[in-house]
Scaffold this motif. Structure first.
Motif, PDB file in Angstrom:
ATOM      1  N   PHE A  28      -3.611   9.189   4.883  1.00 36.62           N
ATOM      2  CA  PHE A  28      -2.166   9.561   4.441  1.00 36.62           C
ATOM      3  C   PHE A  28      -1.686   8.524   3.439  1.00 36.62           C
ATOM      4  O   PHE A  28      -1.041   8.884   2.204  1.00 36.62           O
ATOM      5  N   LEU A  29      -2.094   7.272   3.364  1.00 40.42           N
ATOM      6  CA  LEU A  29      -1.713   6.179   2.443  1.00 40.42           C
ATOM      7  C   LEU A  29      -2.631   6.453   1.247  1.00 40.42           C
ATOM      8  O   LEU A  29      -1.764   6.205   0.244  1.00 40.42           O
ATOM      9  N   THR A  30      -3.695   6.600   1.360  1.00 41.40           N
ATOM     10  CA  THR A  30      -4.260   6.543   0.026  1.00 41.40           C
ATOM     11  C   THR A  30      -4.209   7.897  -0.551  1.00 41.40           C
ATOM     12  O   THR A  30      -3.984   7.838  -1.752  1.00 41.40           O
ATOM     13  N   ASN A  31      -4.328   8.959   0.169  1.00 42.56           N
ATOM     14  CA  ASN A  31      -4.366  10.438  -0.596  1.00 42.56           C
ATOM     15  C   ASN A  31      -2.834  10.959  -0.980  1.00 42.56           C
ATOM     16  O   ASN A  31      -2.798  11.548  -2.072  1.00 42.56           O
ATOM     17  N   TYR A  32      -2.020  10.469  -0.087  1.00 43.39           N
ATOM     18  CA  TYR A  32      -0.499  11.136  -0.421  1.00 43.39           C
ATOM     19  C   TYR A  32       0.316   9.939  -1.198  1.00 43.39           C
ATOM     20  O   TYR A  32       1.189  10.298  -1.946  1.00 43.39           O
ATOM     21  N   ALA A  33       0.164   8.537  -0.636  1.00 44.68           N
ATOM     22  CA  ALA A  33       1.050   7.483  -1.011  1.00 44.68           C
ATOM     23  C   ALA A  33       0.493   6.678  -2.309  1.00 44.68           C
ATOM     24  O   ALA A  33       1.248   6.020  -2.967  1.00 44.68           O
ATOM     25  N   GLY A  77      -8.211  -0.782  -0.454  1.00 42.74           N
ATOM     26  CA  GLY A  77      -8.190  -1.986   0.041  1.00 42.74           C
ATOM     27  C   GLY A  77      -6.785  -2.484   0.247  1.00 42.74           C
ATOM     28  O   GLY A  77      -6.569  -3.830   0.888  1.00 42.74           O
ATOM     29  N   GLY A  78      -5.688  -1.536   0.100  1.00 41.40           N
ATOM     30  CA  GLY A  78      -4.317  -2.172   0.506  1.00 41.40           C
ATOM     31  C   GLY A  78      -3.979  -1.720   1.786  1.00 41.40           C
ATOM     32  O   GLY A  78      -2.827  -2.042   2.328  1.00 41.40           O
ATOM     33  N   VAL A  79      -4.506  -0.905   2.207  1.00 38.87           N
ATOM     34  CA  VAL A  79      -4.080  -0.039   3.658  1.00 38.87           C
ATOM     35  C   VAL A  79      -4.059  -1.293   4.588  1.00 38.87           C
ATOM     36  O   VAL A  79      -2.827  -1.327   5.558  1.00 38.87           O
ATOM     37  N   THR A  95       4.026   4.880  -4.144  1.00 40.13           N
ATOM     38  CA  THR A  95       3.471   4.149  -3.227  1.00 40.13           C
ATOM     39  C   THR A  95       4.445   3.107  -2.573  1.00 40.13           C
ATOM     40  O   THR A  95       4.717   2.906  -1.528  1.00 40.13           O
ATOM     41  N   VAL A  96       5.296   2.504  -3.637  1.00 39.57           N
ATOM     42  CA  VAL A  96       6.157   1.484  -3.146  1.00 39.57           C
ATOM     43  C   VAL A  96       7.422   2.164  -2.033  1.00 39.57           C
ATOM     44  O   VAL A  96       7.508   1.668  -1.171  1.00 39.57           O
TER      45      VAL A  96
END
Length: 186
Positions: free
Chosen positions: A30-35, A40-42, A94-95
């Motif tokens: 979700f964080l990589t694909n949507y946000a 590496g930041g997850v 993202t933020v």
């Protein structure tokens, strides 16, 4: 489980964990694909989530003592509706989504203290059994949330996850109300 109020109080836990694990089961993707969080930041995002969750545990317990466990659960439901609406409205930001997820940590971990007080109130002489069944409901909700989230991703994509989670949080609020003791008249 044959007592209606106890069963409904336990169903609150199942619905709650279904709601949060609809998204959290897939939080990395979700964080990589949507946000737009780089892979590496997850870990850093989840660390911030963990710090917020720890704070939420302490603050949530104190607030539940102050305003009462039922009001606390309603406040958590409202907080999650705001979180999920914000997540839905910010694909690719993202933020904003990371900040919302950090808020989620604080809100989400305030749940358990308030819910345990309600479970003891629902069946005071059966408190150990209620706690054991509550753990079962947690695992049931986690599995159901993962299944729901997977189905949502497969059918409409990541943007559908906050909508599904919000619908389940509304169910939590309905179950909280349904599991309340009858109000005395006069």
């Amino acid at each position: 489980l044959s007592d209606r109020r106890s069963g409904l109080a336990l169903a609150v836990t199942a619905a709650y964990f279904s709601a949060i694990f609809t998204i959290f089961s897939y939080v990395g993707a979700f964080l990589t694909n949507y946000a737009g969080v780089p892979p590496g930041g997850v870990a850093a995002v989840l660390a911030a989530f963990g710090v917020s969750a720890l704070a939420g545990t302490f603050v949530g317990g104190a607030l539940a003592d102050r305003i009462g466990p039922t009001r606390m659960l309603y406040a958590i439901c409202v907080g999650f509706l705001v979180v999920f609406a914000a997540m839905w409205a910010m694909p690719g930001r993202t933020v904003g989504i990371v900040a919302t997820l950090v808020c989620w940590g604080g809100i989400g971990f305030a749940f358990y203290s308030a819910q345990q007080v309600r479970l003891v109130a629902a069946a005071p002489t059966q408190a150990p059994v209620m706690f054991a069944l509550n753990s079962t409901m947690l695992y049931f909700g986690t599995a159901a949330g993962a299944a729901i989230g997977g189905a949502v991703i497969a059918s409409v994509g990541y943007r559908g996850l906050p909508v599904a989670a919000a619908a389940l949080i509304v169910l939590v609020a309905v179950l909280v109300r349904a599991s309340e003791p009858p109000r005395a008249r006069g």
